[in-house]
Design an enzyme around this catalytic site. Structure first.
Site, PDB file in Angstrom:
ATOM      1  N   CYS A   1       0.814  -0.912   0.233  1.00  0.00           N
ATOM      2  CA  CYS A   1       0.104   0.008  -0.195  1.00  0.00           C
ATOM      3  C   CYS A   1       0.954   1.573   0.327  1.00  0.00           C
ATOM      4  CB  CYS A   1      -0.987  -0.428   1.515  1.00  0.00           C
ATOM      5  SG  CYS A   1      -1.983  -1.340   0.581  1.00  0.00           S
TER       6      CYS A   1
ATOM      7  N   HIS B   1      -2.266   8.753   6.264  1.00  0.00           N
ATOM      8  CA  HIS B   1      -2.635   7.132   5.529  1.00  0.00           C
ATOM      9  C   HIS B   1      -4.619   7.040   5.698  1.00  0.00           C
ATOM     10  CE1 HIS B   1      -2.243   3.123   3.893  1.00  0.00           C
ATOM     11  NE2 HIS B   1      -2.214   2.767   5.323  1.00  0.00           N
TER      12      HIS B   1
ATOM     13  N   GLU C   1      -0.518   5.953  13.541  1.00  0.00           N
ATOM     14  CA  GLU C   1      -0.453   7.093  12.238  1.00  0.00           C
ATOM     15  C   GLU C   1       0.104   8.501  13.633  1.00  0.00           C
ATOM     16  OE1 GLU C   1      -2.775   7.641   9.642  1.00  0.00           O
ATOM     17  OE2 GLU C   1      -1.332   8.759   8.215  1.00  0.00           O
TER      18      GLU C   1
ATOM     19  N   LYS D   1      -9.118   8.628   2.863  1.00  0.00           N
ATOM     20  CA  LYS D   1      -9.513   8.002   2.801  1.00  0.00           C
ATOM     21  C   LYS D   1     -11.328   7.332   3.037  1.00  0.00           C
ATOM     22  CE  LYS D   1      -5.721   4.780   2.122  1.00  0.00           C
ATOM     23  NZ  LYS D   1      -4.262   5.840   2.728  1.00  0.00           N
TER      24      LYS D   1
ATOM     25  N   HIS E   1      -9.646   2.930   0.096  1.00  0.00           N
ATOM     26  CA  HIS E   1      -8.358   2.839   0.425  1.00  0.00           C
ATOM     27  C   HIS E   1      -8.410   1.918  -1.134  1.00  0.00           C
ATOM     28  CE1 HIS E   1      -4.512   0.737   1.186  1.00  0.00           C
ATOM     29  NE2 HIS E   1      -4.592   0.651   2.432  1.00  0.00           N
TER      30      HIS E   1
ATOM     31  N   PHE F   1       1.721  -3.835   3.645  1.00  0.00           N
ATOM     32  CA  PHE F   1       1.980  -4.465   4.502  1.00  0.00           C
ATOM     33  C   PHE F   1       2.505  -5.043   4.552  1.00  0.00           C
ATOM     34  CE2 PHE F   1      -2.853  -6.668   4.477  1.00  0.00           C
ATOM     35  CZ  PHE F   1      -3.139  -5.289   5.625  1.00  0.00           C
TER      36      PHE F   1
END
Lengths: 400, 92, 424
Positions: free
Chosen positions: C171, C311, C322, C343, C348, C407
């Protein structure tokens, strides 16, 4: 002055040998690891690794979450790091990065998960599918296993991607990360992977393991897919100087990548230019090059294009050319890094390993293909070429 | 009588999430935390999915994340089994 | 190596949930509207999470030829259309650029997963057999397994003959693809890059993956408010698809042709967390390191950051990670700087979203508007920063920071600035 980048450790997982000693002995002897792995006719041949027991090399907890390609990559990374004498715990964790290439992902793992999903239902899909499949899995798992917290990336460029990963790792070192784990390992030889390879239209349909992958031969009929590759430890000269260590294998002295023009544009292909740019980057000329490790696609059209690139640069029969990969099959992301390792060893030992299978070279190619037996030669520089399907060209210059 | 034993749990856990060679699952490990045994949250989710597949017992996600030890898992599974047996008796 | 080469964004192409091109995308963001909905591509009934950010995309109406449509995976189609838009937007006349000086850096996390699944269903008769019948083999299957063909398609769109590569860092692919392009231009390898990322993961296998690890939301009854970053009630991300492509140019190259510049990319760094393939440590340590490095490259200090594009995936672990990373890297300034997650509106889209977020940042710099975090009605007390809830905010923006996690442990940060900003 830009920093020099050296190969200080290697881990090899190849159909012709596990570990550098076994691989190098088989490669010098021109042995082939291509065999029949299936009882059908088409797609039955592959360069398969035998005798690899993942449970002997990796913790049991990693097995349910990894595809065979990842297990091979993790093992190769362990060997490379050991070989370099690097203890990650002794260094600044942000000073060690991981930049690998991957072409097929965890393909066999994901095939089993597709089966579970469609045969048994969504609740049967493994929690590990979310990462065991994706192309970044090698980079992530190697980073975790060794506590490497520097820059990371994963590149996909079919057979050219492995050299690109090494090129990007070199860039990262020059930008301030002293050590980067790089290279690539692929495996997609399960039932789905084998037919996916077949669909490329460039896999040989010849049935004889000794006749199927004959790059540059008059009888060239395509390639045979294989599994494996190599993981390398790359280190910047500045940090090596500080450690007082000598580089063990060789220097990644030059790198360049180009892309072929769009089909029908009438412009020349890009492989020769990639080689020229890599030589320029290394500050050497064609006269310095002792051996070329060819991409060796194994089809008449692509072999001709590569032979023309090589003769265009070096003149007809102007440099020894070899393709040990005829004995491993094409390894996708693993192919380029394994050739870089082989080039390092060839320079160090002063010997060019032969192209296995000893087939008659097609008359028009006008290249000096090393065959039958290893050829002794004092050399300081090797050129490694790789092409990825649809027009990717990469070249690395290795200095011994 | 309980539906699931520690031995059953071990089988499902090893099958789905693997085992280390360190022998953490030898002897009585029921009261040890999964993290001490080397199992992370994904392994726990994989265990819960394995339990669902074998026994048809669904543990709610929030509950799964709170189960820190094998004995907690056994208690949750066996009480869920008792509850569903109870419900079956009442409806029949 | 040529020193001090600066890199600017001169063209943007976007396909995201909720609209057509970059203009629709920006209107959606600034209105604080959401584009997440119940999955319509297939019957998502058997899955835990049944909502997604789908893109209404008509390949034929977008001008792709029947052959292109036949051979290209949907993610590649998005990439080609967005690249074409970005080039048009940039005003760059490609035939006046030496092809050797053009490269491509295309990101994607799961690439051709959707096509692979469609082919699997035919080849293995919906999972009823493991026996292969090669009569059902399609000629594109190899290219769906090894998806670098997508980068080739982009290269053909712009006539690139320089370095072409595909970046697949989960991602963070979208940020890292632009980061690699930045390095190639800075180092003098090329002058122009088509860079960005695409992903079209809305398919049963990908849904099943995220179901298994409970990463996606289960708010199936209320798709429009299902993505709730930094909200106490958030319970997972909303899967989405999309693409953003850019024309990145060396600054003098852009200046010479009087290009309109959106933003300068002044810094980029990525760090691995070496922690867990899917998990994030609550302390946000490696992300903080990436942020500090990207700021240092830009010769900026924390107080210079005017906006942080988060994010903000809508998982609890991300929100805590975050928030901690922003506090650790920006110090006191973390409490003042506006932070938001788009998002919440477009979901996402895995590898693509990092590039889509860079597009949002470039547009924010141009128009002086900070997109909000939609659906943020019940702030999580543990997330105690200014997340710009619900309503867009006008602001004078000179420097923006965008961050992403992926990931595999990837943590990336990029700094974008007004062209001719303080560093100029």
């Amino acid at each position: 002055m830009t920093q020099r980048v050296f190969v200080t450790g290697v881990g090899v997982v190849a159909p012709t040998g596990l570990g550098i000693a076994e691989y190098w002995a088989a490669t010098l002897a021109g042995r082939s690891g291509i065999s029949r792995i299936d009882d059908r006719h088409v797609g039955a041949l592959a360069g398969r690794i035998t005798g690899f027991d993942a449970a002997r090399h990796l913790p049991g907890r990693l097995l349910p979450q990894t595809d065979v390609s990842t297990r091979l990559a993790l093992t190769a990374a362990d060997w490379a790091i050991n070989d370099a004498g690097v203890r990650p715990g002794d260094r600044d964790e942000y000073d060690m990065g991981v930049m690998t290439s991957n072409a097929c992902g965890g393909f066999d793992f994901t095939h089993r998960q597709f089966d579970k999903l469609w045969h048994d239902g969504p609740q049967h899909v493994s929690v590990y599918e979310s990462f065991a499949w994706f192309y970044a899995v090698t980079t992530g798992q190697v980073s975790i296993r060794h506590g490497l917290r520097g820059p990371g990336t994963a590149l996909v460029g079919e057979q050219a991607g492995g050299l690109d990963a090494i090129g990007y790792a070199r860039r990262a070192i020059r930008r301030g990360t002293p050590l980067v784990i790089s290279g690539g390992v692929d495996s997609a030889l399960g039932p789905w992977g084998r037919v996916a390879h077949l669909s490329s239209g460039t896999v040989s349909t010849t049935d004889d393991p000794g006749q199927a992958y004959l790059p540059f031969a008059a009888a060239a009929s395509g390639h045979v897919p294989g599994e494996g590759g190599a993981i390398l430890v790359l280190e910047g000269g500045e940090s090596l100087d500080r450690r007082g260590d000598r580089p063990r294998y060789g220097e990644i002295a030059g790198y360049a990548a180009t892309f072929d023009p769009a089909p029908g544009s009438g412009r020349p292909p890009g492989l020769r230019r990639a080689a020229e740019l890599a030589l320029e980057d290394a500050g050497v000329t064609t006269a310095d090059v002792g051996v070329v490790f060819a991409d060796a696609a194994g089809t008449a059209e692509f072999d001709r294009a590569e032979a023309e690139a090589v003769t265009g640069l070096f003149g007809p029969y102007g440099v020894p050319v070899t393709a040990p990969k005829a004995g491993t099959g094409r390894l996708f992301s693993g192919g380029g890094p394994l050739d870089v390792v082989t080039a390092c060893l060839a320079l160090r030992e002063g010997v060019i390993p032969p192209t296995p299978h000893d087939a008659q070279v097609a008359a028009g190619h006008r290249i000096d293909l090393v065959q039958n037996a290893p050829r002794e030669r004092n050399m300081t520089v090797a050129l490694v070429l790789a092409r990825g399907r649809w027009g990717f060209n990469s070249a690395i210059v290795v200095r011994g | 009588m309980s539906l699931m034993t520690l031995e059953d749990l071990k089988t499902i856990l090893v099958e789905n999430a693997g085992a280390d060679d360190s022998g953490t699952l030898d002897g009585d490990f029921a009261a040890q935390e999964f993290t001490e045994l080397g199992y992370d949250s994904l392994a726990l989710l994989e265990l819960a999915a394995g339990i669902q597949r074998r026994y048809g017992i669904v543990l709610p996600d929030e509950q799964v994340m709170e189960l820190r030890t094998p004995e907690a898992v056994l208690a949750a599974v066996n009480s869920a089994a008792v509850n569903s047996a109870e419900r079956l008796r009442q409806t029949s | 190596m040529k020193p001090n080469r600066r890199v600017v964004i001169t063209g943007i192409g976007v396909r995201a949930p909720g609209g057509g091109g970059a203009k629709d995308f920006w209107n959606l963001l600034t209105a604080g509207r959401t584009a997440t909905r119940r999955i319509s591509f297939f019957d998502a009934g058997p899955f835990r999470s049944q909502v997604a950010g789908e893109v209404d995309f008509d390949a034929q109406a977008e001008g792709l030829t029947p052959r292109q449509i036949r051979r290209m995976d949907r993610a590649a189609q998005f990439a080609v259309v967005c690249t074409r838009d970005a080039v048009e937007d940039s005003g760059l006349e490609l035939d006046r650029v030496e092809p050797h000086r053009i490269g491509v850096s295309l990101g994607s996390a799961v690439a051709a997963a959707t096509s692979l699944e469609a082919e699997y269903l035919v080849l293995f008769d919906s999972g009823q057999t493991r026996e292969v019948d090669t009569r059902y083999l399609t000629p594109h299957m190899f290219d769906h397994m090894v998806p670098s063909v997508m980068a080739a398609e982009v290269a053909w769109t712009v006539g690139a003959e320089g370095p072409v590569t595909m970046v697949s860092d989960g991602c963070t692919s979208g940020l890292d693809a632009i980061g690699h392009a930045l390095h190639l231009i800075q180092d003098g390898v090329v002058d122009v890059m088509a860079a960005g990322a695409t992903d079209t993961p809305i398919s049963p296998i990908v849904l099943a993956c995220f179901d298994a690890i409970k990463a996606t939301t289960s708010y199936n009854d209320d798709p429009a408010t299902a993505s709730r970053p930094f909200d106490r009630s958030r319970n997972g991300f909303v899967l989405a698809e999309g693409c953003a492509m850019f024309v990145l140019e060396e600054y003098e190259h852009a200046r010479r042709r009087n290009a309109e510049i959106y933003a300068e990319v002044t810094g980029y760094a990525t760090r691995l967390n070496a922690f867990h393939m899917t998990g994030l440590k609550p302390d946000g340590r490696e992300m903080a390191e990436a942020i500090r490095t990207a700021l240092a490259q830009s010769r900026l200090d924390p107080p210079d950051v005017d906006y942080v594009n988060a994010h903000g995936s809508g998982t609890k672990q991300n929100d805590l990670h975050e928030t901690a990373a922003v506090k650790a890297s920006l110090g006191e300034h973390a409490r003042r700087v506006p932070i938001s997650s788009i998002k919440s509106m477009v979901g996402h889209s895995l590898g693509a979203i990092g590039s889509i977020e860079v597009a949002a940042c470039a547009l924010a710099l141009r128009y002086g508007v900070i997109p909000p975090t939609a659906n943020l009605r019940l702030p999580d007390p543990q997330c105690d920063l200014d997340y710009v809830p619900l309503v867009a905010r006008e602001a004078t923006l000179d420097t923006v920071l965008t961050i992403g996690s992926g990931f595999g442990g990837f943590q990336s940060a990029m700094v974008l600035r007004q062209p001719g900003g303080r560093a100029a």
